[in-house]
Design an enzyme around this catalytic site. Structure first.
Site, PDB file in Angstrom:
ATOM      1  N   THR A 216       0.807  -1.140   0.114  1.00 38.75           N
ATOM      2  CA  THR A 216       0.018   0.058  -0.068  1.00 38.75           C
ATOM      3  C   THR A 216       0.842   1.371   0.017  1.00 38.75           C
ATOM      4  O   THR A 216       2.155   1.249  -0.312  1.00 38.75           O
ATOM      5  CB  THR A 216      -0.957  -0.173   1.187  1.00 38.75           C
ATOM      6  N   ASN A 217       0.500   2.308   0.460  1.00 41.71           N
ATOM      7  CA  ASN A 217       1.114   3.666   0.226  1.00 41.71           C
ATOM      8  C   ASN A 217       0.734   4.515   1.420  1.00 41.71           C
ATOM      9  O   ASN A 217      -0.284   4.280   2.260  1.00 41.71           O
ATOM     10  CB  ASN A 217       0.904   4.390  -1.125  1.00 41.71           C
ATOM     11  N   ARG A 218       1.292   5.757   1.722  1.00 41.00           N
ATOM     12  CA  ARG A 218       0.843   6.397   2.789  1.00 41.00           C
ATOM     13  C   ARG A 218      -0.172   7.386   2.956  1.00 41.00           C
ATOM     14  O   ARG A 218      -0.388   8.232   3.729  1.00 41.00           O
ATOM     15  CB  ARG A 218       2.020   7.140   3.280  1.00 41.00           C
ATOM     16  N   SER A 219      -1.099   7.322   1.642  1.00 44.44           N
ATOM     17  CA  SER A 219      -2.138   8.215   1.732  1.00 44.44           C
ATOM     18  C   SER A 219      -3.204   7.961   2.772  1.00 44.44           C
ATOM     19  O   SER A 219      -3.761   6.778   3.026  1.00 44.44           O
ATOM     20  CB  SER A 219      -2.935   8.144   0.335  1.00 44.44           C
TER      21      SER A 219
ATOM     22  N   ALA B 296      -4.768   7.384  -3.932  1.00 45.54           N
ATOM     23  CA  ALA B 296      -3.473   7.229  -4.490  1.00 45.54           C
ATOM     24  C   ALA B 296      -3.603   5.615  -4.696  1.00 45.54           C
ATOM     25  O   ALA B 296      -3.675   4.714  -4.006  1.00 45.54           O
ATOM     26  CB  ALA B 296      -2.415   7.145  -3.318  1.00 45.54           C
TER      27      ALA B 296
END
Ligand code: CTP
Length: 415
Positions: free
Chosen positions: A212-215, A279
């Site tokens: 995943t990502n940091r959004s 994101a």
């Protein structure tokens, strides 16, 4: 320079069961440094005692105009206020406001103020939908009052439906944006349908792990809050954001990029504006193990990745192929850092050229970044070559500026 005085907020509380939630709103406002004077109605005090409001606000609480006569309290509170928020606003209070009555301290203060006013209605669905209440709400909106919610959900007793007060955190966020810019929430988007994707996609490796990502989803959720408060019909496609659902919106939850693509493509044709604030993971594991991957092998296995579709570019292609309305506005987001070759704006313009969307909102994530923060700043780059700078402000204020630019052209065929 002396510190600037704390913004003065009058918190009006009318007599509904949601009055207990106004204590949480009061806390949120005082904790973010506002001076709050609480003005309950007589009926509100049957739900929450004056002592609670006095203790939480640190200020005296009265309901009538006949206490503290020498200071002419309603005129003073009304004139000094930077903002008046009424939460909950019952059908009765809304009717008294619409009629311009002045039969207690709260309604008198409302007549004596030039400050922006926001209300968070709370009542049973039938009362909210009654033509009398709807006509009163229309009157208040025409006078510039911001209406926050109501949300749909559980009401007193077993009933569910529209009429539940918006969450205190959301009311506080929208109240703050009115203090930042008093004209940030006009009722100008009635009839406009806005689709927002928000959060960050998750690409599972097995039942317990994912890429995943940091959004955080905060900017997308702020767009949803502001669009709804401005009267738009809003659909939120949320990818894993751990945030409360904004009042009065249709929510679709997704996990992966492919699910996000399916939901977005299915919904896009029924909207005037699509904002891709989510994101999206560019890659996903080619294999998704149905059981937990064990660390049995001496060497860990390599994770093979497949490319996810570019949803934003896909929407533009669908529109160009005539499968989406020509008037659909498509807005992308980009988080960029400048480097020795190009500035953030130059990278943004290049990305807009590749994606061919109508607008690209570019966040400069160079120092500190926009992730998880409550503030944001950046640029809105239009396909017409126009760039609008967004100064640092709350994500709700940034959202208001994005909507100002993007909806100015909504509904007209794309250039
Ligand atoms: N986006 C999308 N589908 C993807 C990747 C991104 O729809 N698979 C959208 C995002 O929602 C955002 C915009 O494209 O609105 C820009 O995202 P970004 O990750 O910056 O774009 P990339 O094409 O991945 O650019 P980069 O090469 O800089 O990572």
């Amino acid at each position: 320079m002396p510190p600037s005085p704390a913004p003065r907020v009058v918190l009006g509380v009318s007599g509904g069961i949601a009055a207990y939630k106004s204590c949480e709103l009061l806390r949120a406002l005082t904790e973010s440094g506002h001076h709050v004077d609480v003005i309950p109605t007589e009926a509100a005090l049957r739900f929450v005692g004056a002592a609670t409001f006095e203790a939480l606000s640190g200020n005296p609480v009265t309901t009538g105009v006949f206490s503290d006569i020498p200071s002419v309290r309603h005129v003073r509170l009304g004139q000094q206020a930077d903002l008046i928020v009424i939460a909950p606003a019952t059908a009765d209070l809304i009717a008294r406001m619409a009629a311009g009555r002045a039969d207690d301290l709260l309604t008198s203060t409302l007549l004596a103020t030039l400050a922006p006013v926001a209300i968070a209605p709370a009542m049973h669905t039938e009362m909210w939908q009654h033509p009398a209440t709807q006509a009163n709400i229309a009157t208040l909106r025409s006078r510039g009052v911001t209406v926050i919610g109501p949300a749909s959900g559980r009401l007193t007793g077993k009933d569910t439906g529209p009429g539940r007060m918006a969450e205190p955190a959301e009311i506080a966020q929208l109240a703050r944006v009115l203090l930042e810019r008093r004209d940030a929430l006009p009722h100008d988007l009635a009839g406009t349908r806005v689709l927002v994707t928000a959060g960050g996609t998750r690409e599972p490796l097995d039942p317990v792990r994912f890429l995943t990502n940091r959004s955080s989803g905060k900017q997308g959720y702020a767009l949803v809050q502001v669009a709804a408060a401005r009267g738009a019909a809003v659909t939120l496609i949320s990818a894993n954001a751990a945030l409360p659902t904004p009042a009065g919106v249709d929510l679709v939850r997704v996990e992966t990029a492919l699910e996000l693509q399916e939901a977005t493509v299915a919904a896009a044709a029924d909207h005037d504006v699509v904002v891709m604030a989510a994101a999206v993971s560019d890659f996903r594991p080619t294999e998704r193990s149905s059981s937990k991957i064990k660390k049995t092998a001496a060497e860990p296995e390599r994770i093979a990745l497949a490319k996810n579709p570019d949803i934003l570019a896909g929407l533009v292609a669908e529109r160009e192929a005539g499968r989406l309305p020509a008037g659909l506005r498509i807005v992308g987001f980009a988080a960029e850092t400048g480097d020795e070759r190009y500035t953030v704006e130059e990278y943004g313009k290049q990305k807009l050229g590749r994606k061919r969307c109508d607008y690209l909102v570019v966040n400069d994530v160079g120092e500190g970044g926009a992730f998880e923060s409550d503030t944001n700043a950046g640029l809105i780059i239009g396909r017409d070559g126009r760039t609008t700078e967004i100064p640092r402000g709350s994500k709700q204020l940034v959202a208001a500026q994005i909507l100002d630019v993007v909806t100015a052209s909504a509904g007209s065929p794309s250039a």
